[in-house]
Design a protein around this motif. Structure first.
Motif: not given
Lengths: 302, 163
Positions: A2-4, B133-136, A199-201
């Motif tokens: 899910v991107t911003k 930007r991956i937020v979730s 993937n930063p997460l």
């Protein structure tokens, strides 16, 4: 992922739909596409579409997709009657579909009939031993019953065959974290970072695990992974910024007695602090003193 | 990785690069329900204006592109003529005449500009841009379990599927 911008769009559509502004079908499509879990809203709006004959026939073949989506949401909300009706409709349309069979298995799970569900799934696996979803459901059944070790066993067996399935790696990592088996969880996150390095997460989660394990080397590695998260998100991930501060102070505490060889850049922490302060000033000015005192206590201890 | 991003941004100061581009939108069918692009656009009110503007620039860009191709073909034609003339005058061909070179340059610029504007907007390749930007992470729906605390609060709505 899910991107911003997708998240913003989802939130906008959600408020629009909740306030009766229409666009329910678009919302449901987006929920399906982003794979987010909003069972109550899907149930409410999806059922409204399904009960409206005109809207329903306008969907064409998408009607059955919606039916499946609503059935799963209904099970999640524990409205088993609705789920049963949806599955019956689907069964009538697709008499020998495996996908419907899977839904029936899930209904058994939702009712709490674990043995029956397990039996149904093993029957499916006899027909087709490479059905990934059924394998995952079996692990989920074990987890739902509280047999975490069985779930881990299933997942490990599954990952031996399907190593590229990052959802399963993530699930395994989360299960390990819930059992506080951080070394194993770290291994899973390494796998995930390898499969999706941008993937930063995953970098963030790996850094969290390393920080939790502790020890000088792990802390230094954690700091690096927090830094790479900052790099990938452009400094918009607050958790990573806090992580850098915490790591720096912990490393300082550990290496207090020893000779200090400051190989890594000392600016990293001050930059992170500056970014955090700027962000707080912009978004929550009244929480700023809280932040400064917390950061000060970190710096004092270092 | 940093270097790749830096390279792309130094190539293209406009934060957009040539590497990815949005596919041209399919012509919307006389759909019963909104087409996919409209679905994804969500609330089209604010965006319809920019959409209209984009179409206009696209049409303009297309005209410019046609003009550029015409100039290029004119340059080719005059080169052929020039060589014919040289043959008659029995001189050696040393290089194209100045007006042909000028035409080539103008044609190149116009065609390049058209090729960059017509096919659509560029997507950002920066990992920290809003689109990327991956937020979730998606909720792991394959491992969804149903005995969570939600089952203690059955939905108060009296829902029923009508056939």
């Amino acid at each position: 992922m899910v991107t911003k911008s997708e998240e913003d769009q989802l939130n906008r559509l959600e408020t629009q739909v909740d306030n009766g502004g229409g666009g329910a079908w678009e919302y449901l499509c987006l929920v399906r596409k982003l794979k987010v879990r909003r069972p109550d809203k899907v149930l409410k709006h999806g059922l409204a579409i399904l009960n409206d004959f005109k809207k329903r026939s306008a969907l064409g073949t998408e009607e059955w997709t919606l039916c499946e989506q609503v059935a799963i949401a209904a099970m999640d909300c524990h409205s088993l009657d609705v789920a049963k009706d949806c599955i019956e409709v689907l069964r009538k349309r697709f008499p020998d579909s495996k996908r419907v069979g899977r839904l029936e298995g899930m209904l058994l799970e939702a009712k709490g009939l674990w043995a029956e569900a397990e039996k149904a799934y093993s029957n499916f696996l006899e027909d087709n031993p490479f059905d990934q979803v059924i394998h995952k459901r079996r692990a989920a059944v074990a987890k739902a019953q509280g047999n975490i070790s069985t779930a881990i066993e299933y997942l490990n067996k599954y990952l031996d065959t399907f190593m590229a399935d990052h959802d399963a790696w993530r699930e395994l990592a989360e299960i390990y974290i819930s059992l506080q088996m951080y070394k194993q969880a770290a291994f899973c996150y390494e796998e995930l970072i390898l499969s999706q390095p941008t993937n930063p997460l995953y970098h963030l989660a790996y850094a969290d695990v390393l920080y939790t394990i502790g020890g000088l080397e792990n802390l230094q590695a954690a700091k690096k992974y927090y830094a790479s998260t900052i790099n990938l998100t452009g400094g918009k991930n607050r958790r990573a910024l806090f992580g850098v501060c915490l790591c720096t102070s912990a490393i300082g505490q550990l290496s207090k007695g020893r000779n200090k060889d400051d190989k890594d850049s000392p600016e990293l922490q001050s930059l992170a602090v500056a970014a955090l302060e700027k962000d707080y000033k912009q978004r929550a000015p009244n929480k700023l003193p809280l932040l400064t005192s917390a950061l000060k206590s970190l710096r004092v201890s270092s | 990785m940093n270097r790749i991003w830096a390279f792309s941004s130094s190539l293209d100061p406009g934060r957009f690069s040539l590497l990815r581009r949005s596919p041209r939108e399919p012509p919307s069918k006389a759909a019963i329900f909104p087409s996919r692009s409209e679905l994804l656009a969500g609330v089209p009110i604010g965006e319809s204006l920019s959409e209209e503007g984009r179409k206009r620039t696209m049409r303009f860009g297309f005209a410019i592109g046609v003009f550029g191709v015409l100039i290029l073909s004119h340059a080719a034609y005059s080169t052929v003529q020039y060589r014919g003339l040289l043959k008659i005058m029995e001189e050696e061909f040393s290089g194209p005449p100045l007006n042909v070179v000028a035409e080539l340059l103008v044609g190149l610029v116009l065609c390049t500009w058209a090729a960059l504007t017509v096919p659509g907007k560029f997507h950002s390749i920066h990992p920290d841009s809003e689109e990327n930007r991956i937020v979730s992470l998606p909720d792991n729906m394959d491992f969804m379990i149903f005995n969570h605390r939600g089952r203690v609060f059955p939905s108060q709505l009296d829902l029923k599927l009508k056939h």
